[in-house]
Write an enzyme that holds these catalytic residues in place. Structure first.
Site, PDB file in Angstrom:
ATOM      1  N   CYS A   1       0.821  -1.197   0.000  1.00 16.28           N
ATOM      2  CA  CYS A   1       0.000   0.000   0.000  1.00 16.28           C
ATOM      3  C   CYS A   1       0.867   1.265   0.000  1.00 16.28           C
ATOM      4  O   CYS A   1       1.723   1.422  -0.849  1.00 16.28           O
ATOM      5  CB  CYS A   1      -0.951  -0.058   1.192  1.00 16.28           C
ATOM      6  N   HIS A   2       0.651   2.161   0.968  1.00 22.84           N
ATOM      7  CA  HIS A   2       1.435   3.396   1.064  1.00 22.84           C
ATOM      8  C   HIS A   2       2.833   3.166   1.620  1.00 22.84           C
ATOM      9  O   HIS A   2       3.616   4.107   1.712  1.00 22.84           O
ATOM     10  CB  HIS A   2       0.734   4.397   1.993  1.00 22.84           C
TER      11      HIS A   2
END
Length: 195
Positions: free
Chosen positions: A119-120
């Site tokens: 993800c991030h």
């Protein structure tokens, strides 16, 4: 095979599933996962977040459970770890500016140790020059420009998939945790057999 030691980099509002599911899954197969956050001590808690897509143009965010830090940040000895894991959510956007976090990532990169990102989490990696350069990396679509600007190639995997480039394992988000963890285990040399 003895279990490996994995260093998990977190901050406040890191994605809940990407902490708990990863930590518990890796510990279930015999690995040790140390969850750390800048300036936090073992036994202290951080607030997690829960992101989901509900038809808006971007994800929504809710409070997740509190997550326990199980290793004091200032006591981490990088040579003791076999891999680093950058969990996603909101935590990466601020811990990536911490020079100590950057030095940790640089250590794993320069030593050629496995780097796991979801993800991030890739925001932590792109903050350290050279880590994603020449690599193919999956992440949340909103991170594509950062991956490209850091010299990497963004891979748009399906939500339940993961991507492996050498010893770097990446995925788009928490829906890909099963595939992501399976690939992380393969990189660590973990074999699960059924009888």
């Amino acid at each position: 095979m003895s279990g490996k030691k994995i260093l998990m980099l977190c901050g406040e509002f890191t994605e809940e599933y990407e902490i708990f599911v990863f930590q518990q899954g890796m510990e279930a197969v015999g690995h040790t996962v140390h969850v750390i956050c800048p300036d936090k001590k073992a036994g202290e808690m951080i607030q997690t977040s829960l992101h989901d897509f509900e038809g808006h143009q971007t994800y929504i965010e809710r409070f997740g459970h509190l997550a326990e830090i199980n290793k004091t940040f200032s006591e981490v000895k990088l040579d003791e770890y076999d891999a680093v894991y950058c969990a996603g959510g909101r935590g990466p956007e601020y811990i990536r500016t911490d020079k100590r976090i950057q030095a940790m990532v640089r250590h794993f990169h320069e030593e050629g140790k496995p780097i796991f990102t979801i993800c991030h989490g890739v925001q932590i990696l792109v903050a350290v020059d050279g880590v994603v350069r020449g690599k193919k990396v999956a992440a949340l679509g909103a991170c594509e420009p950062e991956v490209i600007l850091a010299g990497g190639t963004y891979i748009d995997v399906k939500p339940h998939e993961a991507y492996v480039d050498g010893t770097m394992v990446s995925a788009k988000g928490w829906t890909g945790l099963a595939a992501f963890m399976r690939e992380c285990m393969m990189v660590l040399g973990t074999k699960i057999t059924h009888s």
